[in-house]
Scaffold this motif. Structure first.
Motif, PDB file in Angstrom:
ATOM      1  N   ASN A   5       0.864  -1.172   0.000  1.00 64.05           N
ATOM      2  CA  ASN A   5       0.000   0.000   0.000  1.00 64.05           C
ATOM      3  C   ASN A   5       0.904   1.226   0.000  1.00 64.05           C
ATOM      4  O   ASN A   5       2.114   1.114   0.131  1.00 64.05           O
ATOM      5  CB  ASN A   5      -0.903  -0.004   1.226  1.00 64.05           C
ATOM      6  N   SER A   6       0.307   2.405  -0.120  1.00 67.06           N
ATOM      7  CA  SER A   6       1.113   3.618  -0.297  1.00 67.06           C
ATOM      8  C   SER A   6       2.076   3.867   0.845  1.00 67.06           C
ATOM      9  O   SER A   6       3.261   4.118   0.631  1.00 67.06           O
ATOM     10  CB  SER A   6       0.200   4.830  -0.419  1.00 67.06           C
ATOM     11  N   ALA A   7       1.546   3.802   2.062  1.00 75.10           N
ATOM     12  CA  ALA A   7       2.422   4.112   3.198  1.00 75.10           C
ATOM     13  C   ALA A   7       3.600   3.147   3.214  1.00 75.10           C
ATOM     14  O   ALA A   7       4.746   3.558   3.438  1.00 75.10           O
ATOM     15  CB  ALA A   7       1.636   4.014   4.505  1.00 75.10           C
ATOM     16  N   LEU A  46       6.234   3.888   0.418  1.00 75.44           N
ATOM     17  CA  LEU A  46       7.046   5.065   0.734  1.00 75.44           C
ATOM     18  C   LEU A  46       8.054   4.737   1.828  1.00 75.44           C
ATOM     19  O   LEU A  46       9.214   5.136   1.754  1.00 75.44           O
ATOM     20  CB  LEU A  46       6.145   6.222   1.171  1.00 75.44           C
ATOM     21  N   PRO A  89      10.732  -1.914  -7.677  1.00 78.19           N
ATOM     22  CA  PRO A  89       9.719  -2.981  -7.614  1.00 78.19           C
ATOM     23  C   PRO A  89      10.351  -4.363  -7.502  1.00 78.19           C
ATOM     24  O   PRO A  89       9.854  -5.208  -6.764  1.00 78.19           O
ATOM     25  CB  PRO A  89       8.950  -2.829  -8.932  1.00 78.19           C
ATOM     26  N   ALA A 146      -7.407   3.345  -3.008  1.00 68.82           N
ATOM     27  CA  ALA A 146      -7.475   3.862  -1.642  1.00 68.82           C
ATOM     28  C   ALA A 146      -6.043   3.996  -1.153  1.00 68.82           C
ATOM     29  O   ALA A 146      -5.168   3.254  -1.580  1.00 68.82           O
ATOM     30  CB  ALA A 146      -8.262   2.917  -0.750  1.00 68.82           C
ATOM     31  N   VAL A 147      -5.818   4.932  -0.284  1.00 64.12           N
ATOM     32  CA  VAL A 147      -4.449   5.233   0.141  1.00 64.12           C
ATOM     33  C   VAL A 147      -4.281   4.981   1.632  1.00 64.12           C
ATOM     34  O   VAL A 147      -5.120   5.397   2.425  1.00 64.12           O
ATOM     35  CB  VAL A 147      -4.147   6.719  -0.179  1.00 64.12           C
ATOM     36  N   ALA A 148      -3.215   4.293   1.999  1.00 69.02           N
ATOM     37  CA  ALA A 148      -2.882   4.131   3.408  1.00 69.02           C
ATOM     38  C   ALA A 148      -1.878   5.208   3.775  1.00 69.02           C
ATOM     39  O   ALA A 148      -0.870   5.381   3.104  1.00 69.02           O
ATOM     40  CB  ALA A 148      -2.289   2.759   3.666  1.00 69.02           C
ATOM     41  N   VAL A 149      -2.185   5.949   4.822  1.00 72.31           N
ATOM     42  CA  VAL A 149      -1.284   7.009   5.269  1.00 72.31           C
ATOM     43  C   VAL A 149      -0.938   6.736   6.716  1.00 72.31           C
ATOM     44  O   VAL A 149      -1.820   6.642   7.562  1.00 72.31           O
ATOM     45  CB  VAL A 149      -1.973   8.397   5.192  1.00 72.31           C
ATOM     46  N   GLY A 179       6.084  10.963   1.770  1.00 71.75           N
ATOM     47  CA  GLY A 179       6.821  11.349   0.568  1.00 71.75           C
ATOM     48  C   GLY A 179       8.178  10.697   0.588  1.00 71.75           C
ATOM     49  O   GLY A 179       8.505   9.959   1.512  1.00 71.75           O
ATOM     50  N   TYR A 205       8.245   2.725 -11.060  1.00 76.35           N
ATOM     51  CA  TYR A 205       7.031   1.972 -10.737  1.00 76.35           C
ATOM     52  C   TYR A 205       6.001   2.082 -11.850  1.00 76.35           C
ATOM     53  O   TYR A 205       5.267   1.137 -12.126  1.00 76.35           O
ATOM     54  CB  TYR A 205       6.446   2.447  -9.405  1.00 76.35           C
ATOM     55  N   VAL A 223       0.960  -5.783  -9.434  1.00 77.71           N
ATOM     56  CA  VAL A 223       0.624  -5.450  -8.040  1.00 77.71           C
ATOM     57  C   VAL A 223       1.291  -4.147  -7.627  1.00 77.71           C
ATOM     58  O   VAL A 223       0.662  -3.228  -7.107  1.00 77.71           O
ATOM     59  CB  VAL A 223       1.094  -6.584  -7.094  1.00 77.71           C
ATOM     60  N   LEU A 224       2.578  -4.069  -7.898  1.00 80.75           N
ATOM     61  CA  LEU A 224       3.325  -2.907  -7.430  1.00 80.75           C
ATOM     62  C   LEU A 224       3.117  -1.688  -8.329  1.00 80.75           C
ATOM     63  O   LEU A 224       3.155  -0.551  -7.865  1.00 80.75           O
ATOM     64  CB  LEU A 224       4.809  -3.262  -7.337  1.00 80.75           C
ATOM     65  N   THR A 233      -0.171   0.189  -7.212  1.00 80.68           N
ATOM     66  CA  THR A 233       0.008   0.868  -5.930  1.00 80.68           C
ATOM     67  C   THR A 233       1.007   2.004  -6.064  1.00 80.68           C
ATOM     68  O   THR A 233       0.844   3.062  -5.455  1.00 80.68           O
ATOM     69  CB  THR A 233       0.499  -0.131  -4.874  1.00 80.68           C
ATOM     70  N   GLU A 271      -0.702   5.116  -7.539  1.00 78.80           N
ATOM     71  CA  GLU A 271      -1.560   5.771  -6.539  1.00 78.80           C
ATOM     72  C   GLU A 271      -0.727   6.539  -5.539  1.00 78.80           C
ATOM     73  O   GLU A 271      -1.065   7.647  -5.135  1.00 78.80           O
ATOM     74  CB  GLU A 271      -2.323   4.715  -5.742  1.00 78.80           C
ATOM     75  N   THR A 272       0.350   5.890  -5.118  1.00 73.56           N
ATOM     76  CA  THR A 272       1.196   6.491  -4.098  1.00 73.56           C
ATOM     77  C   THR A 272       1.719   7.833  -4.542  1.00 73.56           C
ATOM     78  O   THR A 272       1.623   8.826  -3.814  1.00 73.56           O
ATOM     79  CB  THR A 272       2.387   5.568  -3.802  1.00 73.56           C
ATOM     80  N   PHE A 273       2.252   7.897  -5.739  1.00 71.05           N
ATOM     81  CA  PHE A 273       2.896   9.141  -6.140  1.00 71.05           C
ATOM     82  C   PHE A 273       1.918  10.256  -6.441  1.00 71.05           C
ATOM     83  O   PHE A 273       2.196  11.428  -6.175  1.00 71.05           O
ATOM     84  CB  PHE A 273       3.863   8.887  -7.292  1.00 71.05           C
ATOM     85  N   VAL A 321       1.203  11.555  -3.025  1.00 75.49           N
ATOM     86  CA  VAL A 321       2.319  12.313  -2.445  1.00 75.49           C
ATOM     87  C   VAL A 321       2.319  13.739  -2.961  1.00 75.49           C
ATOM     88  O   VAL A 321       2.408  14.710  -2.194  1.00 75.49           O
ATOM     89  CB  VAL A 321       3.668  11.644  -2.776  1.00 75.49           C
TER      90      VAL A 321
END
Lengths: 697, 411
Positions: free
Chosen positions: A595-597, A600, A692, B175-178, B185, B203, B210-211, B214, B217-219, B222
């Motif tokens: 997931n994003s967190a 990062l 990745p 959806a984003v996990a923070v 960042g 990425y 999979v990666l 995600t 979305e992540t960037f 950010v």
């Protein structure tokens, strides 16, 4: 090839020509054979390399730079066989690394005395236990007493304030909770400067003198010194101290923290540096399977012995032995509450008085080693209290362990048990408890707590037989086909992929049942299976945070001087070691960790490690690449070498090109001509660790 | 609201555009087009993991049986915070009383999942997938809520506070996990070379499905968050979040909501409810968790300020606990539980749902509070009437989502 001219009339000429022909033919054939063999070897060599990488990815926490070569040279099958017999692998170097962590070898009882939890300290405050004389221990207790007194004072203040605020308008939320401790040193800059100065002066003293001075300081100053000062200053303060001295200093701030810190550090260091890699992977696997949360009360002090004496010795043995060992471990008995479980019709529940103790070793007439048959005067019968005569005490049965034993440890949630089975199993295990849990005691069976009567579990009749009922039930579970399937599935999920093929699980279950639950045999079935080596299995798994961090450290051959910052990083990534609160333990599936967190965090970790911004860990890029001085190296060559070292054989075109264009390419390199950033090529390593590809194993 | 022209015009967009393509949501905003069906309404879901003890949280002090069944862990009548003469709040929930009096806080009692499992793991799974009893549902109901009503593609449309994306938000919709708003960042390296962009390119072009997804979305997230300038945020005066993971999570949720990033759905969880031993009564383990729980939520409410008008927060737990205490001054796994609903449009100051009673004959399997309101009934109303998403049969398949059965806790 020209035909030799042969004229039988000439005789010898024919023989020579014939011989020449044969020699040439032989040579040509030989040459062809050699060439074809060389080609095969090259393919086999490449295949063996690929197999070696896959084996390393799965059986270890990640390859170090030379591992693929050496494993391929030894032969992958041979290496796997060796890993399956860790006793054959010398681990002296690993032991040396852990020598400074004294608690790793202590019993729970010793730990509780050396690093007391609050109840033990309170007992001293109340005069129930004596204050220790030994200066180091005395200091630890004194610091703890001061801390508790401060907390009590704060609670009092908060209660007073709340009482005053009771009538005020509740427009804003009252901050009523009693926050711990004095304000952080970070918020008291004057005191912090003072502490730093003191720390610097102290660091100059030889260890014994240094300890004496610290122990003579007022407790509040000790606290500041050990808790709030900068990392490097703390390192300097601790440098050169003996393990006992070091632990004492840390315990001045947080006694049980010393234990946590050491076992977590040991786990990380073992994963990174041990040569018995499969054993470490399996210790991690089985601990997770039989999860215990180190943060739950007495478990703080029980987990070290649990991993050392219960888990690790059994990782490659028989499942039933591992199961029984966990069932009897104080750590598990406490974690899942079974130690307090009481049968509704047990003697304890019925208020039956405790029987008088029989004469024995501890009686006044006992001589050392000899039991005198002198009977003690009979104790007057205890008056059962009036209440227990009139009403039954509430049901003390605790089902927690019984449920998780079946759901998580053996049969699995679809293993075919019912709620009735849960209750019956709970009754079976009443009496399985801990002797003096707050003093680090061991397993004891107390008949007084045991539920009488026959029980029925999964259709089996369990005759009333005390402790043996539990052993029986464990044996039933250990040999159950659902268990074979469940354990095989879990192992396959760890070592093969998130959704392993049913054919593999079936094969492994079969081995499990055939070999009386021999874990090594089941692993061999898995490691020899076509499914394990199938192309779709390569790189199929996404690393968990722990696997990611450890594989980064192994790939970069980083040297860890202080694991604490790395442990903090794992906390941040959501995988605190020994810190899974629910008994399910940590998942190994990709969808939990991708997931994003998380991404990062991993990118930032990779960069921090590669550019040496992780305190306590050192990465030497020049040494890794055999390239000194690094400043003279061609960045593109560095990139190639790093790709080969960190992501052997699997760097994608995309990753390679991205790095080449943006970091190594001519325009990018122009921006690198900045003397204030000498470690720019380290960034390449960081990018690879965050790529990745590197997230997979 | 999703990315607004305000953000774009502040020059945020220029900082956002590095070497990557301009995200589509920015393009739309740049042309000033309002997204169809867009609104400011948002839903915050809080999961109490570990089976919270509903009977000691909203105490049925009017029930004789309650006191008979819990001799040592009951909340005495004099110490509950009375709500309506029959129910009262555990004293540690004092911060909720003003919200109740202001009629923004509603309670649904004897609610939960009809499935009889008493496994934490399974029950949480069922509540997050929104399909009790069905194990092979791959996504979560919150994600299906997003899927069934495609709206602004803000990467922050759905956020989970924490280090992992929970089951409830698993699925096709992004959806984003923070875990930390301020640290969201890529840090470090030579400032001349924005490494975030390098990673992003890696990425984006990766064939790893999979990666790759995600990563993208992540960037986006950010860049968007950076443009909202999170470093300079402070909570509203009077919003005193207690220290700890849950308070932090709600504080950051409020921060994200107030930063105009288009947050429509937010999720976080709080553990520490599984009190098999020594649950405590007015003081003790449960009381401590409830203090953290209510102070954090109350602070969140105040922090939202006027945005509370469009916000609904709902709490849930996988099941309740046994009506009777066990032999260890604790409780074991039970069935029905209590749910809180807090929000601007909520018709608060009432306990909804039918109370089944605590007489031994009224208990579920003779041991737990019986269920009279399915959790999907409560959540469905929030999705339908607050978020305006009518596709309840997609969100909760296999359930009778008839609107006539709503409790009507929303005004």
């Amino acid at each position: 090839m020209s035909r030799p001219r042969c004229n039988h009339n000439k005789g010898t000429n024919c023989a020579q020509a014939y011989l020449r022909g044969v020699v040439v033919l032989t040579l040509v054939l030989a040459a062809t054979a050699v060439l074809s063999a060389a080609k095969k070897n090259k393919n086999a060599g490449a295949d063996e390399q690929k197999r070696a990488l896959h084996a390393l990815d799965r059986l270890s926490f990640g390859p170090r730079p030379d591992d693929v070569q050496s494993v391929a040279a030894m032969g992958v099958d041979k290496w796997i066989e060796l890993q399956l017999h860790p006793e054959k692998i010398d681990n002296a170097a690993m032991q040396a690394r852990l020598a400074g962590y004294r608690t790793l070898e202590m019993s729970s009882r010793e730990m509780l005395l050396e690093f007391p939890p609050n109840p033990a300290v309170k007992a001293v405050m109340d005069g129930k236990l004596p204050m220790p004389h030994d200066p180091y221990r005395h200091a630890i207790y004194a610091a703890a007493i001061d801390r508790i007194e401060q907390q009590q004072q704060q609670k009092q203040n908060a209660a007073n304030a709340a009482a005053q605020n009771a009538s005020t308008s509740p427009a804003s939320t009252p901050n009523v909770q009693p926050t711990v401790q004095t304000a952080d040193l970070a918020q008291r800059p004057e005191d912090r400067r003072e502490a730093h100065t003191v720390a610097e002066d102290l660091a100059l003293l030889p260890p014994d003198a240094r300890m004496q001075r610290i122990l003579a300081l007022p407790v509040a100053q000790q606290r500041d010194l050990t808790q709030g000062i900068a990392f490097e200053k703390r390192q300097a303060l601790l440098a050169g101290l003996s393990p006992e001295q070091r632990e004492t200093l840390l315990a001045l701030n947080n006694p049980s923290g010393v234990i946590n810190g050491e076992i977590q550090s040991a786990k990380l260091l073992r994963a990174v540096y041990s040569d018995r890699q499969l054993e470490e992977v399996l210790t991690d696997f089985w601990f997770n399977h039989f999860n215990v949360f180190i943060g739950k009360g007495a478990d703080h002090y029980l987990v070290t012995a649990y991993e050392r004496d219960v888990i690790r010795p059994h990782v490659l043995g028989k499942f039933k032995d591992l199961l029984v060992a966990t069932a009897k471990s104080p750590a598990m008995l406490f974690y899942l509450d079974n130690w307090q479980s009481e049968g509704p019709d047990s003697e304890a529940a019925r208020g039956v008085p405790v029987r008088g103790q029989s004469p024995g070793m501890n009686g006044p007439f006992a001589r050392r080693g000899v039991m005198y048959p002198v009977p003690r005067p009979p104790r007057p019968p205890q008056q059962p209290n009036a209440q227990s005569n009139q009403q039954k005490r509430p049901n003390g049965l605790n089902e927690n362990y019984a449920r998780e034993l079946m759901e998580l440890h053996t049969l699995g949630v679809n293993g075919g048990y019912t709620q009735q089975d849960v209750t019956q199993v709970a009754r079976v295990f009443t009496g399985w408890t801990i002797d003096e849990p707050n003093r680090g005691g061991s397993f004891v069976y107390k008949p007084r707590l045991h539920e009488p009567g026959e029980k029925k579990v999964l259709g089996h009749k369990i005759k009333e037989s005390g402790e043996n009922e539990g052993i029986q039930v464990l044996q039933i579970f250990a040999h159950h086909p659902s268990t074979a399937r469940f354990i095989s599935t879990e192992l396959a999920q760890r070592f093969v992929s998130d959704a392993p093929p049913q054919s593999l699980i079936d094969a492994m279950s079969k081995t499990f049942l055939k070999t009386d639950g021999d874990i090594r045999a089941v692993l061999e079935t898995m490691f020899r299976s076509p499914e394990f080596w199938a192309p779709e299995t390569y790189r199929a798994r996404v690393k968990t945070p722990f696997e990611f961090v450890v594989s980064s450290l192994r790939a970069t051959q980083a040297e860890i001087a202080d694991p604490q910052p790395l442990l903090a990083m794992l906390n941040k990534m959501g995988m605190p070691l020994y810190g899974s609160q629910p008994p399910t333990g940590y998942s190994t599936k990709a969808d939990v960790w991708v997931n994003s967190a998380a991404l990062l965090d991993r990118m930032n970790f990779g960069l921090a490690l590669a550019t040496n911004r992780l305190p306590g860990t050192n990465f030497n890029l020049a040494q890794l690449l055999n390239e000194a001085p690094l400043a003279d190296a061609d960045p593109y060559q560095v990139q190639l070498k790093l790709e080969h070292a960190l992501v052997p054989g699997d760097v994608s075109k995309q990753t390679h090109q991205t790095i080449e264009e943006r970091i190594v390419g001519p325009q990018a390199m122009a921006q690198f001509e900045d003397p204030s950033h000498p470690t720019n090529v380290n960034v390449i390593a960081g990018l690879l660790l965050g790529s990745p590809e590197f997230q997979r194993k | 609201m999703s990315i607004t022209r305000r953000t774009f015009l502040k020059g945020g967009a220029m900082a956002v555009v590095g070497t990557a393509a301009i995200p589509s949501f920015l393009t739309r905003a740049a042309w000033g087009a309002a997204e169809a069906g867009s609104n400011n309404r948002r839903l915050v879901v809080v999961f109490q993991r570990g089976a919270a003890d509903g009977l000691n949280i909203v105490v049925p002090h009017g029930e004789q049986s309650y006191y008979a069944m819990r001799p040592s862990i009951n909340i005495p009548r004099q110490q509950v915070i009375d709500l309506n003469g029959f129910f009262g709040l555990h004293p540690s929930l004092a911060p909720f009383k003003p919200l109740w009096d202001q009629r923004h806080l509603a309670i649904v009692h004897a609610a939960g999942s009809p499935d009889t499992t008493r496994s934490h793991f399974d029950a949480q799974d069922y509540m997050e997938s929104g399909t009790p009893g069905v194990k092979n549902t791959s996504d979560g109901w919150l994600n299906r809520t997003l899927q069934s009503e495609p709206a602004a593609d803000s990467p922050f449309r759905a956020v989970a506070l924490g280090t992992s994306l929970p089951r409830i938000l698993a699925g096709k919709a992004p959806a984003v996990a923070v875990s930390n708003v301020n640290g969201f960042g890529v840090a470090g390296g030579n400032p001349a070379i924005p490494l975030g962009n390098t990673f992003e390119a890696m990425y984006e072009q990766s064939v790893d499905s999979v990666l790759n997804g995600t990563g993208r979305e992540t960037f986006e997230a950010v860049k968007m968050l950076k443009s909202a300038n999170p470093q300079h945020y402070t909570p509203a005066p009077g919003a005193n979040y207690p220290r700890g993971r849950f308070g932090d999570a709600l504080r950051q949720t409020a921060q994200l909501i107030k930063s105009n990033l288009g947050v429509q759905i937010a999720f976080t969880d709080i553990g520490g409810w599984d009190h098999h031993v020594n649950e405590g009564a007015t003081e003790g383990q449960l009381a401590n968790v409830l203090r953290d729980f209510s102070q954090s939520i109350a602070a969140f409410w105040i922090d939202l300020g006027s945005l509370a008008e469009d916000t609904v927060l709902v709490t849930m737990s996988e099941f309740g606990r046994t009506a009777r205490e066990n032999g260890n001054r604790g409780t074991d796994h039970g069935h029905a539980n209590v749910m809180f609903v807090l929000g601007g449009p909520v018709r608060g100051g009432r306990v909804y749902g039918r109370w089944p009673g605590l007489d031994p004959s009224q208990l579920n399997e003779g041991r737990d509070l019986a269920l009279t309101t399915d959790f999907r009934r409560v959540l469905g109303e929030a999705v339908y009437r607050h978020l305006g998403n009518a596709n309840l049969n997609t969100v909760f398949p296999g359930f009778d989502n008839a609107q006539r059965a709503f409790l009507r806790y929303l005004g």
